[in-house]
Design an enzyme around this catalytic site. Structure first.
Site, short mmCIF file in Angstrom:
data_model
loop_
_atom_site.label_atom_id
_atom_site.label_comp_id
_atom_site.label_asym_id
_atom_site.label_seq_id
_atom_site.Cartn_x
_atom_site.Cartn_y
_atom_site.Cartn_z
N CYS A 29 0.84 -1.19 0.00
CA CYS A 29 0.00 0.00 0.00
C CYS A 29 0.87 1.24 0.00
O CYS A 29 2.09 1.18 -0.08
CB CYS A 29 -0.91 0.01 1.23
SG CYS A 29 -1.90 -1.50 1.42
N ARG A 34 -4.80 1.65 -0.75
CA ARG A 34 -4.77 0.20 -0.58
C ARG A 34 -4.63 -0.55 -1.90
O ARG A 34 -5.40 -0.32 -2.84
CB ARG A 34 -6.04 -0.28 0.13
CG ARG A 34 -6.01 -1.78 0.43
CD ARG A 34 -7.30 -2.28 1.03
NE ARG A 34 -7.18 -3.69 1.38
CZ ARG A 34 -8.20 -4.50 1.62
NH1 ARG A 34 -9.44 -4.03 1.56
NH2 ARG A 34 -8.00 -5.76 1.92
N LEU A 35 -3.64 -1.44 -1.95
CA LEU A 35 -3.55 -2.48 -2.97
C LEU A 35 -3.90 -3.77 -2.25
O LEU A 35 -3.11 -4.30 -1.47
CB LEU A 35 -2.15 -2.56 -3.58
CG LEU A 35 -1.94 -3.67 -4.61
CD1 LEU A 35 -2.80 -3.44 -5.85
CD2 LEU A 35 -0.47 -3.76 -5.01
N ILE A 85 -4.25 -7.35 -1.16
CA ILE A 85 -3.56 -8.62 -1.40
C ILE A 85 -4.13 -9.71 -0.50
O ILE A 85 -4.39 -10.82 -0.92
CB ILE A 85 -2.04 -8.48 -1.14
CG1 ILE A 85 -1.45 -7.41 -2.06
CG2 ILE A 85 -1.33 -9.82 -1.34
CD1 ILE A 85 -1.38 -7.76 -3.52
N LEU A 86 -4.31 -9.39 0.79
CA LEU A 86 -4.91 -10.31 1.76
C LEU A 86 -6.23 -9.73 2.24
O LEU A 86 -6.30 -8.54 2.56
CB LEU A 86 -3.98 -10.53 2.95
CG LEU A 86 -2.63 -11.23 2.68
CD1 LEU A 86 -1.81 -11.28 3.96
CD2 LEU A 86 -2.85 -12.62 2.12
N ASN A 115 2.10 -0.55 5.33
CA ASN A 115 2.47 -0.93 3.96
C ASN A 115 3.37 -2.15 4.05
O ASN A 115 4.41 -2.11 4.69
CB ASN A 115 3.21 0.23 3.29
CG ASN A 115 3.86 -0.17 1.98
OD1 ASN A 115 3.35 -1.03 1.26
ND2 ASN A 115 4.99 0.44 1.66
N GLY A 116 2.98 -3.24 3.40
CA GLY A 116 3.81 -4.44 3.41
C GLY A 116 2.98 -5.70 3.57
O GLY A 116 1.76 -5.70 3.35
N ASP A 159 -3.43 -9.13 7.75
CA ASP A 159 -2.24 -9.11 8.60
C ASP A 159 -2.12 -7.80 9.37
O ASP A 159 -1.47 -7.74 10.41
CB ASP A 159 -0.98 -9.38 7.79
CG ASP A 159 -0.88 -8.53 6.53
OD1 ASP A 159 -1.84 -7.82 6.21
OD2 ASP A 159 0.17 -8.60 5.85
#
Length: 638
Positions: free
Chosen positions: A2, A53-54, A56-57, A79-80, A104
């Site tokens: 992100c 936000r990208l 992923i989870l 971010n991560g 997460d």
């Protein structure tokens, strides 16, 4: 993956945080997170966060940020990815924490509430995050052990402004854009600024493996929480077979946990040992073909590794994709690449990574595994092995000579070396004459003598800064391990400087420019701790085979044709492009740049190296591209 940004006000601040500013910081990071955004202001308005936000989870709204604990005490932007978050989740749920999402992020938030700073020791992954404590009114932030995720900050007049990218900090209206001349020699030498600061005046970096705290009184505390020498296992006593088995055990687990994703994922495949191992190990855990992606160069076959990537693809039956680029495709994108990089980056591999990331996203893949970090740990570069051997032989003997003799030798050799454009060879004599460390991280983009010739105005000359910086990193390695040999100290410099600030920076920025996430299994801290426990003799027992241990460990997993082929390295054809199609463009950009116009850079020296390069008498492509990247940065941001 992100984009995060925010502002924290101390009691000395007169600034008013508002939604308009927070939204502008979010918008300029749109590429880092096109799926959603969010802004938040603390109740007393002394802290505000922005988020892109990208997903992923947990792709649901439950995982949106900024995220808060149920009681409202803690708020986070992150971010991560945390690859062991399910284990942390189970531990925290056993303590009574109730989750609202499967992300997460929530495990970091509750983990910090439960354990404080100690949560950093428990996490496996990559991260840059900030947490505001409503009760104490303090801000806490941290960057991952390897510096895979960036964290920039500006602290002045009581305002602490931070972001994943500098362009978000530039939205802060009280910031005045200027060059940080203290970092200029670092950039010209390393191809990137130091781990502490940026090329922008007063905009700093939180170094890898560090956290910070700031309170309302303006007290800023920055501390290291991890170092790579802290393994509790005595790997130095292990046999070669034990070591190679352990390497593959750790790498296999590292790949496995980095495949956790709720979106399509694949791998960048060059056909080298590192990316091929990633693909081979991914195939063990998948019931479908791995999506692999490779980039090549039209009409410049010597830079291509397409045949080796194709070989690996066929062996492991991957769903393989290729993109071929040329100078006509790349040249128009240089301005956009410079904007996404934020700072000048002298590694032209930014260009193929940008195109490869763009192609990957268009194919519908959002997360990829990459091979970064292997060469540094296992001594995969020929120049690293050469320099380490050189230090243990000729350098040690030469340094027994009195300093005056070494300086005399340098002054005698200097005219001859310069006349023959042998600046890199001259640099060894130069460093010996000054009693500087022989190894400063990587091959210098411009040597000390080249920088002296480049700079007209010596008040901007800070070469002592660069020498002192390199020396401080050598000393820091010895603080962590007083018995570290020269290779271990030098690799610590790679892990602290070149890897995070140049190589991982371009991976992050070029991937996020196209809204894809890159994961790096070789930089799992458990594997890094193991490799740092081994000296040069353990890693390269025959004193000539780069990546000796990793090659031994790879036997039977990937073909020998891949393991033992001559290292080519992922590169870009800068020498040819700057000699031919890009020559006029580069010359024009550099000559019109601020540093040349103001007389800080010597135009005559620039013309000389460009003409010499064009004639083919010497290869000055790394020097020219370094200056071009710096010029494009100035054009974009100043």
């Amino acid at each position: 993956m992100c984009g995060i940004a925010g502002i924290y006000k101390t009691n000395q601040s007169n600034f008013e945080i508002n939604d308009i500013l927070l939204n502008s910081m979010s918008e300029v990071l749109f590429h880092r997170g096109p799926d959603s955004d969010g802004v938040w202001l603390a109740r007393n308005r002394n802290c505000g966060f922005s988020f892109r936000r990208l997903a992923i989870l947990d792709l649901s709204e439950n995982a949106s940020q900024p995220m808060h604990t149920p009681d409202g005490r803690y708020t986070i932007v992150f971010n991560g990815e945390i690859y062991n978050h399910l284990e942390l989740r189970r531990e925290l749920m056993a303590k009574g924490y109730q989750y609202r999402s499967n992300s997460d992020t929530e495990s970091i938030l509750y983990g910090y509430a439960e354990w404080g700073v100690a949560i950093l020791d428990k996490m496996i992954g990559m991260w840059a995050f900030a947490i505001y404590d409503e009760q104490t009114k303090e801000l806490f932030a941290a960057r991952d052990r390897m510096g895979i995720k960036p964290f920039y900050y500006y602290y002045n007049n009581g305002d602490f402004v931070f972001a994943s990218e500098i362009k978000a900090i530039l939205q802060y209206p009280n910031y005045h854009r200027d060059i940080n001349f203290d970092e200029l020699s670092n950039y010209l030498t390393f191809g990137a600024t130091s781990c502490y600061s940026s090329i922008f005046s007063k905009i700093n970096k939180l170094p890898s493996a560090h956290y910070l705290k700031i309170d309302l009184q303006g007290n800023l505390e920055i501390k290291r929480y991890w170092n790579p020498f802290q393994s509790q296992i005595n790997y130095a006593e292990w046999s070669e077979d034990e070591l190679t088995n352990e390497i593959m055990r750790l790498l296999r687990d590292s790949v496995r946990i980095r495949m956790i994703s709720d979106v399509p994922f694949g791998a960048f495949l060059s056909g080298g040992i590192d990316s091929s191992l990633n693909v081979a190990l991914m195939s063990e855990f998948m019931d479908r073909p791995v999506d692999t992606f490779t980039v090549g160069f039209k009409d410049l076959v010597k830079y291509n590794e397409l045949e080796y990537a194709d070989l690996v693809s066929k062996i492991f039956k991957t769903n393989h994709h290729e993109i071929i680029i040329d100078n006509e495709m790349a040249l128009p994108m240089l301005d956009e690449i410079a904007w996404h990089l934020d700072e000048p980056n002298a590694d032209p591999v930014s260009i193929p990574i940008y195109f490869l990331s763009n192609h990957t996203r268009k194919e519908g893949t959002i997360m990829v595994l990459m091979g970064e970090g292997s060469d540094e740990q296992f001594i995969g570069y020929n120049w690293m092995l050469r320099d380490f051997k050189f230090h243990e032989t000729y350098w040690k003997v030469y340094n027994f000579l009195p300093k005056l003799v070494r300086k005399f030798n340098f002054n005698i050799a200097k005219p001859l070396f310069i006349a023959n454009n042998q600046y890199l060879a001259l640099d060894y004599l130069d460093r010996a004459g000054h009693s500087w460390e022989q190894y400063w991280s990587g091959i210098p983009m411009l040597t000390n003598q080249e920088i002296l010739k480049l700079l007209n105005n010596k008040k901007h000359y800070r070469m002592e800064n660069t020498h002192a910086y390199a020396k401080s990193l050598h000393n820091l390695a010895l603080q962590f391990n007083s018995n570290a040999d020269y290779s271990q100290r030098s690799i610590f410099l790679e892990l602290t400087q070149r890897l995070p600030e140049m190589l991982l920076d371009r991976v992050d920025k070029m991937g996020m420019a196209n809204s894809i996430e890159a994961r790096v299994p070789f930089l799992d801290h458990r594997l890094v701790e193991m490799t740092f426990a081994l000296n040069l003799q353990k890693k390269i027992p025959d004193k000539r085979t780069t990546k000796y241990l990793l090659k031994k460990a790879s036997k039977g997993i990937i073909p020998d044709e891949i393991i033992y082929r001559k290292k080519q390295g992922f590169s870009a054809p800068m020498s040819e492009w700057l000699r031919n199609e890009w020559y006029d463009y580069a010359k024009d950009k550099i000559e019109k740049s601020y540093l040349v116009r103001e007389g800080i850079f010597n135009k005559e020296f620039i013309n000389k190296i460009m003409q010499t390069h064009r004639s083919g008498k010497a290869n000055f492509s790394k020097e020219i591209y370094s200056l071009l990247s710096l010029s494009l940065w100035q054009e974009q941001f100043l």
